[in-house]
Write an enzyme that holds these catalytic residues in place. Structure first.
Site, short mmCIF file in Angstrom:
data_model
loop_
_atom_site.label_atom_id
_atom_site.label_comp_id
_atom_site.label_asym_id
_atom_site.label_seq_id
_atom_site.Cartn_x
_atom_site.Cartn_y
_atom_site.Cartn_z
N HIS A 117 -72.99 38.49 37.27
CA HIS A 117 -73.19 37.19 38.35
C HIS A 117 -72.17 36.12 38.16
CE1 HIS A 117 -75.73 35.58 41.03
NE2 HIS A 117 -75.91 34.42 40.45
N TYR A 169 -78.36 27.89 41.61
CA TYR A 169 -79.66 27.54 41.03
C TYR A 169 -79.33 26.47 39.81
CZ TYR A 169 -84.56 27.84 39.59
OH TYR A 169 -85.73 27.66 39.43
N SER A 195 -74.49 32.60 44.82
CA SER A 195 -75.94 32.69 44.18
C SER A 195 -76.87 32.03 44.92
CB SER A 195 -75.92 32.10 42.69
OG SER A 195 -76.99 32.58 42.00
N GLN A 196 -77.73 30.90 44.62
CA GLN A 196 -78.61 30.24 45.44
C GLN A 196 -77.89 29.66 46.66
OE1 GLN A 196 -81.57 26.99 44.29
NE2 GLN A 196 -79.63 25.93 44.24
N ASP A 200 -74.72 43.06 37.91
CA ASP A 200 -75.08 41.62 38.13
C ASP A 200 -76.61 41.81 37.45
OD1 ASP A 200 -76.42 39.26 38.95
OD2 ASP A 200 -75.20 39.19 40.51
#
Length: 296
Positions: free
Chosen positions: A276, A71, A161-162, A247
């Site tokens: 994360h 992201y 992640s994203q 996370d």
């Protein structure tokens, strides 16, 4: 929602009607044994999507990987993909529309939004930002599969992640990936994530609902179409996932919720003391999974 399947059928059909147009410009990157190209291709409703394409020297056919990024980030520099190319994989690393890379986002979003991308178009699934992002990500498969040096029957998807979220969504919406490697994926179990995440970007949704609390029901209806919790049972390819139990951006319970919905062959590697972050120790497992499922 009752029209969930119809929504994605219509969306994928519209995406497929756009001709596959891509421009590959070879880059003078100082590497031996690989070729590097800057790519622009047409995405959802006129977006111009930028990517790196890194391929081994030679004619192929090569197995291939599509990489999606985290992201607010970008496809990063070429050197991040050389380890794959030098092991015989072609890689297409894609910039998400409107974020920090070279991809454009021509869409207009009604209804207002807070800082970031999570609430752009959030009052209508037809307009929501991630509808275009998901379709741009699917279109990346068309682009790499059309390359003459790529074996289109051996294409995997990956990202952190994203990027992990897009990996899951593409594997759910398109039957072509033969391997998915999502790392600490985002866009999983939205409702729980917004309730317990301690850092952005999920908290953008909470910020929006503080500003417009009367929009609560419609916000959650829109997000339900894009939640990997509702897409995961469509995935048919093998999945290698990881999760960090510390996370606080993508809470581990949201990752496990989606993992538990996947009916395909799967494995999750748990890192008890990681937040994360990209886990360096996870690289060996990714190489082994790629070799097993893309090289045989």
């Amino acid at each position: 929602e009752a029209d969930f399947d119809d929504f994605w059928s219509r969306t994928l059909a519209e995406n497929a009607r756009t001709p596959v147009t891509a421009r590959f410009t070879e880059s003078d990157y100082p590497v031996i044994g690989a070729k590097v190209y800057e790519v622009f291709y047409e995405g959802w409703r006129g977006a111009q999507i930028c990517a790196w394409y890194v391929t081994p020297a030679g004619d192929g056919p090569f197995p291939a990987l599509v990489q999606y990024h985290g992201y607010s980030g970008s496809k990063m520099d070429v050197h991040h993909y050389l380890m794959w190319a030098l092991q015989g994989y072609a890689v297409l690393a894609v910039d998400v529309r409107g974020q920090s890379g070279g991809s454009t986002d021509p869409a207009c979003y009604t209804g207002g939004h807070v800082s970031g991308w999570m609430t752009m178009g959030i009052m209508d699934p037809e307009e929501y930002y991630y509808r275009g992002v998901y379709m741009d990500s699917v279109r990346a498969l068309d682009v790499i599969a059309a390359r003459p040096e790529v074996d289109a029957a051996r294409v995997g998807v990956m990202g952190m992640s994203q990027g992990g979220a897009l990996t899951l969504a593409v594997a759910a919406l398109d039957p072509r990936p033969v391997l998915a490697m999502p790392e600490m994926p985002y866009l999983c179990h939205f409702k729980r994530a917004v309730d317990i995440a301690m850092r952005n970007p999920y908290l953008e949704i909470a910020d929006y609902l503080r500003r417009w609390p009367a929009r609560y029901d419609q916000v959650w209806r829109t997000l339900s179409y894009f939640d990997n919790l509702n897409l995961a049972d469509r995935i048919r390819c093998p999945v290698l996932m990881d999760v960090g139990l510390q996370d606080d951006i993508c809470p581990p319970s949201t990752v496990f919720a989606v993992y538990n919905k996947i009916a395909a062959p799967k494995e999750i590697i748990v890192f008890p003391y990681h937040n994360h972050e990209v886990v360096e120790a996870h690289w060996e497992a990714k190489f082994r999974w790629a070799h097993r499922h893309l090289r045989g």
